[in-house]
Design an enzyme around this catalytic site. Structure first.
Site, PDB file in Angstrom:
ATOM      1  CD  GLN A 116       0.648  -9.149  -2.710  1.00  0.00           C
ATOM      2  OE1 GLN A 116       1.202  -9.829  -3.576  1.00  0.00           O
ATOM      3  NE2 GLN A 116      -0.617  -8.803  -2.830  1.00  0.00           N
ATOM      4  CG  ASP A 145      -1.809  -1.255   1.243  1.00  0.00           C
ATOM      5  OD1 ASP A 145      -2.125  -1.777   0.156  1.00  0.00           O
ATOM      6  OD2 ASP A 145      -2.135  -1.714   2.344  1.00  0.00           O
ATOM      7  CD  GLU A 146       4.684  -0.420  -0.284  1.00  0.00           C
ATOM      8  OE1 GLU A 146       3.851  -0.754  -1.152  1.00  0.00           O
ATOM      9  OE2 GLU A 146       5.272  -1.237   0.450  1.00  0.00           O
ATOM     10  N   GLY A 192      -4.530  -4.448  -3.670  1.00  0.00           N
ATOM     11  CA  GLY A 192      -5.508  -3.387  -3.927  1.00  0.00           C
ATOM     12  C   GLY A 192      -4.738  -2.153  -4.342  1.00  0.00           C
ATOM     13  CG  HIS A 193      -2.166  -2.212  -6.932  1.00  0.00           C
ATOM     14  ND1 HIS A 193      -1.387  -2.887  -7.839  1.00  0.00           N
ATOM     15  CD2 HIS A 193      -1.791  -2.685  -5.712  1.00  0.00           C
ATOM     16  CE1 HIS A 193      -0.582  -3.726  -7.187  1.00  0.00           C
ATOM     17  NE2 HIS A 193      -0.822  -3.625  -5.902  1.00  0.00           N
ATOM     18  CB  THR A 194      -6.014   3.466  -4.774  1.00  0.00           C
ATOM     19  OG1 THR A 194      -6.240   2.537  -3.723  1.00  0.00           O
ATOM     20  CG2 THR A 194      -7.178   4.426  -4.906  1.00  0.00           C
ATOM     21  CG  ASN A 210      -2.867 -10.960  -2.457  1.00  0.00           C
ATOM     22  OD1 ASN A 210      -2.782 -10.538  -3.610  1.00  0.00           O
ATOM     23  ND2 ASN A 210      -1.879 -11.620  -1.873  1.00  0.00           N
ATOM     24  CE  LYS A 235       2.454  -2.527  -4.317  1.00  0.00           C
ATOM     25  NZ  LYS A 235       2.154  -2.150  -2.923  1.00  0.00           N
ATOM     26  N   GLY A 236       0.031   1.529  -7.251  1.00  0.00           N
ATOM     27  CA  GLY A 236      -0.976   1.661  -8.308  1.00  0.00           C
ATOM     28  C   GLY A 236      -0.974   3.053  -8.924  1.00  0.00           C
TER      29      GLY A 236
HETATM   30  P1  GDP Z   1      -0.747   0.214  -3.522  1.00  0.00           P
HETATM   31  O1  GDP Z   1      -1.299  -1.065  -3.022  1.00  0.00           O
HETATM   32  O2  GDP Z   1       0.722   0.322  -3.308  1.00  0.00           O
HETATM   33  O3  GDP Z   1      -1.133   0.507  -4.936  1.00  0.00           O
HETATM   34  O4  GDP Z   1      -1.395   1.378  -2.635  1.00  0.00           O
HETATM   35  P2  GDP Z   1      -2.940   1.513  -2.216  1.00  0.00           P
HETATM   36  O5  GDP Z   1      -3.702   2.036  -3.353  1.00  0.00           O
HETATM   37  O6  GDP Z   1      -3.414   0.274  -1.555  1.00  0.00           O
HETATM   38  O7  GDP Z   1      -2.825   2.587  -1.057  1.00  0.00           O
HETATM   39  C1  GDP Z   1      -2.313   3.852  -1.268  1.00  0.00           C
HETATM   40  C2  GDP Z   1      -3.371   4.877  -0.856  1.00  0.00           C
HETATM   41  O8  GDP Z   1      -2.782   6.168  -0.770  1.00  0.00           O
HETATM   42  C3  GDP Z   1      -4.506   5.031  -1.842  1.00  0.00           C
HETATM   43  O9  GDP Z   1      -5.668   5.363  -1.147  1.00  0.00           O
HETATM   44  C4  GDP Z   1      -4.039   6.181  -2.728  1.00  0.00           C
HETATM   45  O10 GDP Z   1      -5.124   6.885  -3.341  1.00  0.00           O
HETATM   46  C5  GDP Z   1      -3.354   7.054  -1.707  1.00  0.00           C
HETATM   47  N1  GDP Z   1      -2.226   7.866  -2.226  1.00  0.00           N
HETATM   48  C6  GDP Z   1      -1.258   7.497  -3.098  1.00  0.00           C
HETATM   49  N2  GDP Z   1      -0.338   8.472  -3.241  1.00  0.00           N
HETATM   50  C7  GDP Z   1      -0.738   9.479  -2.423  1.00  0.00           C
HETATM   51  C8  GDP Z   1      -0.187  10.747  -2.087  1.00  0.00           C
HETATM   52  O11 GDP Z   1       0.875  11.159  -2.553  1.00  0.00           O
HETATM   53  N3  GDP Z   1      -0.886  11.497  -1.188  1.00  0.00           N
HETATM   54  C9  GDP Z   1      -2.051  11.075  -0.619  1.00  0.00           C
HETATM   55  N4  GDP Z   1      -2.655  11.875   0.264  1.00  0.00           N
HETATM   56  N5  GDP Z   1      -2.588   9.885  -0.917  1.00  0.00           N
HETATM   57  C10 GDP Z   1      -1.938   9.095  -1.786  1.00  0.00           C
HETATM   58  P1  IMO Z   2      -0.782  -4.320  -2.247  1.00  0.00           P
HETATM   59  O1  IMO Z   2      -0.353  -4.871  -3.571  1.00  0.00           O
HETATM   60  C1  IMO Z   2      -0.941  -4.752   2.092  1.00  0.00           C
HETATM   61  C2  IMO Z   2      -1.004  -8.828   3.681  1.00  0.00           C
HETATM   62  C3  IMO Z   2      -2.271  -9.246   4.412  1.00  0.00           C
HETATM   63  C4  IMO Z   2      -1.710 -10.207   5.423  1.00  0.00           C
HETATM   64  C5  IMO Z   2      -0.607 -10.912   4.625  1.00  0.00           C
HETATM   65  C6  IMO Z   2      -1.024 -12.238   4.018  1.00  0.00           C
HETATM   66  O2  IMO Z   2      -2.091  -3.625  -2.270  1.00  0.00           O
HETATM   67  O3  IMO Z   2       0.298  -3.537  -1.599  1.00  0.00           O
HETATM   68  P2  IMO Z   2      -2.582 -12.902   1.959  1.00  0.00           P
HETATM   69  O4  IMO Z   2      -4.015 -12.608   1.698  1.00  0.00           O
HETATM   70  O5  IMO Z   2      -1.662 -12.403   0.914  1.00  0.00           O
HETATM   71  O6  IMO Z   2      -2.328 -14.332   2.279  1.00  0.00           O
HETATM   72  O7  IMO Z   2      -2.247 -12.077   3.309  1.00  0.00           O
HETATM   73  O8  IMO Z   2      -0.244 -10.018   3.587  1.00  0.00           O
HETATM   74  N1  IMO Z   2      -1.194  -8.314   2.302  1.00  0.00           N
HETATM   75  C7  IMO Z   2      -1.131  -7.014   1.974  1.00  0.00           C
HETATM   76  N2  IMO Z   2      -0.983  -5.929   2.741  1.00  0.00           N
HETATM   77  N3  IMO Z   2      -1.002  -4.629   0.754  1.00  0.00           N
HETATM   78  C8  IMO Z   2      -1.127  -5.711  -0.034  1.00  0.00           C
HETATM   79  O9  IMO Z   2      -1.068  -5.652  -1.382  1.00  0.00           O
HETATM   80  C9  IMO Z   2      -1.238  -6.980   0.572  1.00  0.00           C
HETATM   81  N4  IMO Z   2      -1.379  -8.231   0.103  1.00  0.00           N
HETATM   82  C10 IMO Z   2      -1.337  -9.032   1.171  1.00  0.00           C
HETATM   83  O10 IMO Z   2      -2.910  -8.142   5.021  1.00  0.00           O
HETATM   84  O11 IMO Z   2      -1.089  -9.492   6.453  1.00  0.00           O
HETATM   85 MG    MG Z   3      -2.800  -1.750  -1.754  1.00  0.00          MG
END
Ligand code: GDP
Ligand code: IMO
Ligand code: MG
Length: 423
Positions: free
Chosen positions: A223, A13-14, A40-42, A38, A16-17
């Site tokens: 991940q 959840d850094e 979730g890329h926003t 598993n 990446k999406g």
């Molecule tokens: P991913 O799994 O690495 O693609 O990241 P996620 O989408 O799960 O989580 C990142 C969250 O941070 C999402 O809700 C994005 O919309 C949000 N986001 C990404 N970049 C920024 C940023 O620079 N600032 C803010 N405020 N939100 C961001």
């Molecule tokens: P993105 O790509 C954050 C975590 C789960 C759990 C562990 C194992 O959005 O960054 P699993 O369902 O894979 O067997 O769960 O890994 N986990 C993530 N946490 N972002 C993800 O993906 C994750 N994918 C799995 O919360 O701790």
């Molecule tokens: Mg994510």
């Protein structure tokens, strides 16, 4: 730089999406090579706001082909929901979405078994996303997996499913569950098959052709390194290889062809699910980070655990991934903090130790060492030029660079595609 790879450098959840969406404008191919839904890329762009779980985040750029590589495991119903969601938003997927028939399928028993495993662990549960990801990868490794290619041949699918159900149902019954019905699964999967068929096509020859013709290929890691099955905080990890090398197995891209390895890193740390988290803030500051950063899982909606930036983890991430540059996200979330801390390293019984010196239990015992920096208490949201950032924000970014030893080329200042600084 024809082949780039984007890798998460913390616990997922850094951002990446959103970063892939940004880069994909200039890409011919965007490729997933690990994980399942598993992830979730926003993405927030002119088409709207989307949470992508299986379809590559580069799907919005018209000339880009989006590939789901063989290393990914697929929940067909979830994938079709995603296809339909994108089509409804006006995104054309025809001849653009390529799904490898080598992908393994997540079957209903994988989800049932995962629930039993988690329940049996009690307080030591992993806190998985509940998508059946782990049991599906386990079956792949023990050669009990059923692949998309098997589903193309109905008879072959039924034969394999019969064998697997004969095994799985014994286990499910022994654990107190209700056995699953062959005919019901067959019926569901044959319906899904018809819907997914138009997109099933091995990406390998297209990617090889792309390599030959110097096309831009972007590999989208799901991940992150501390969730990696080998190098993460085992057993609190996922079940796939998330490292750049995973793209060789998971998409057929030779390691020698990768020119750029970009690490995506959040300006603080979050984690969802169980497991050690040395810089976690179980207090009002942690709550403030969660609220300001809207830290709730894009897949499960669970609140993410929040804490300070951990440079010890990042140095390890840099070493093992060989990052050539970094993208720092969510700097704007820190706009209203008077003080910001960075963990510069760990000690155990007064002695300096490193992440790789121990296991998950060891990480619950170490003490993080902090350096405190002054906050900037000014708005950075939406800034697109480095020179316009407040001085203290620049100090913070430069301190991170100094601590981790890699330059931060991109800084995002909001979730929207345009909210990006290139240095
Ligand atoms: P991913 O799994 O690495 O693609 O990241 P996620 O989408 O799960 O989580 C990142 C969250 O941070 C999402 O809700 C994005 O919309 C949000 N986001 C990404 N970049 C920024 C940023 O620079 N600032 C803010 N405020 N939100 C961001
Ligand atoms: P993105 O790509 C954050 C975590 C789960 C759990 C562990 C194992 O959005 O960054 P699993 O369902 O894979 O067997 O769960 O890994 N986990 C993530 N946490 N972002 C993800 O993906 C994750 N994918 C799995 O919360 O701790
Ligand atoms: Mg994510």
């Amino acid at each position: 730089m024809p082949v780039s790879i984007v890798i998460g450098s913390q616990w997922g959840d850094e951002g990446k999406g959103r970063f892939i969406d940004y880069l994909s404008e200039s890409c011919d191919f965007v490729v997933r090579f690990n994980g399942s839904n598993n992830a979730g890329h926003t993405v927030i762009n002119k088409f709207g706001k989307f949470a992508l779980h299986l379809i590559p985040s580069g799907i919005f750029s018209e000339k880009t082909k989006a590939c789901i590589g063989n290393g990914t495991v697929i929940d067909l119903a979830a994938l079709i929901t995603e296809v339909e969601m994108l089509e409804k938003a006006g995104i054309n997927l025809k001849d653009r979405l390529l799904i490898s028939p080598r992908c393994h399928l997540i079957l209903p028993y994988h989800k049932v078994l995962e629930q039993f495993y988690e329940k049996a662990r009690g307080k030591d549960k992993i806190g998985t996303t509940g998508r059946g990801n782990g049991p599906a990868y386990a079956d792949k490794i023990t050669r009990n997996g059923i692949r998309l290619i098997d589903l193309l041949d109905k008879k072959q699918f039924s034969e394999k499913l019969t064998l697997e159900l004969s095994l799985k149902n014994k286990v499910i019954k022994a654990l107190g569950g209700k056995p699953l019905d062959l005919k019901t699964i067959e019926k569901t999967f044959f319906t899904l098959r018809a819907k997914i068929m138009p997109y099933v096509s091995e990406p390998f020859p297209y990617l090889q052709d792309g390599l030959k013709n110097n096309k831009n290929i972007l590999l989208e890691g799901a991940q992150a390194i501390f969730l990696d099955n080998d190098w993460g905080t085992y057993p609190y990890v996922t079940s796939s290889t998330v490292l750049p090398g995973g793209s060789n197995a998971g998409a057929g891209i030779p390691p020698t062809k990768i020119n750029k390895i970009i690490g995506v890193v959040k300006a603080y740390t979050t984690r969802v699910g169980e497991g050690p988290f040395p810089t976690e803030l179980d207090d009002l500051v942690g709550k403030k980070l969660r609220t300001a950063g809207n830290e709730f899982g894009a897949t499960t909606g669970r609140p993410r655990r929040c804490g300070w930036f951990d440079a010890e983890l990042l140095r390890f991430a840099v070493q093992i991934n060989g990052f050539s540059e970094m993208a720092l996200t969510k700097i704007d979330v820190l706009d209203n903090f008077s003080e910001i801390k960075i963990c510069t390293g760990y000690t155990l019984n007064g002695k300096q130790v490193n992440y790789y010196n121990g296991d998950a239990k060891f990480l619950t015992k170490i003490k993080p060492v902090y350096k405190t920096l002054k906050g900037w208490q000014a708005k950075t949201r939406g800034i697109t030029e480095y020179k316009n950032l407040p001085e203290n924000a620049k100090h913070y970014i430069e301190e991170i660079e100094k601590q981790i030893g890699v330059s931060i080329k991109y800084v995002s200042t909001g979730p929207e595609r345009e909210a990006m600084i290139i240095r």
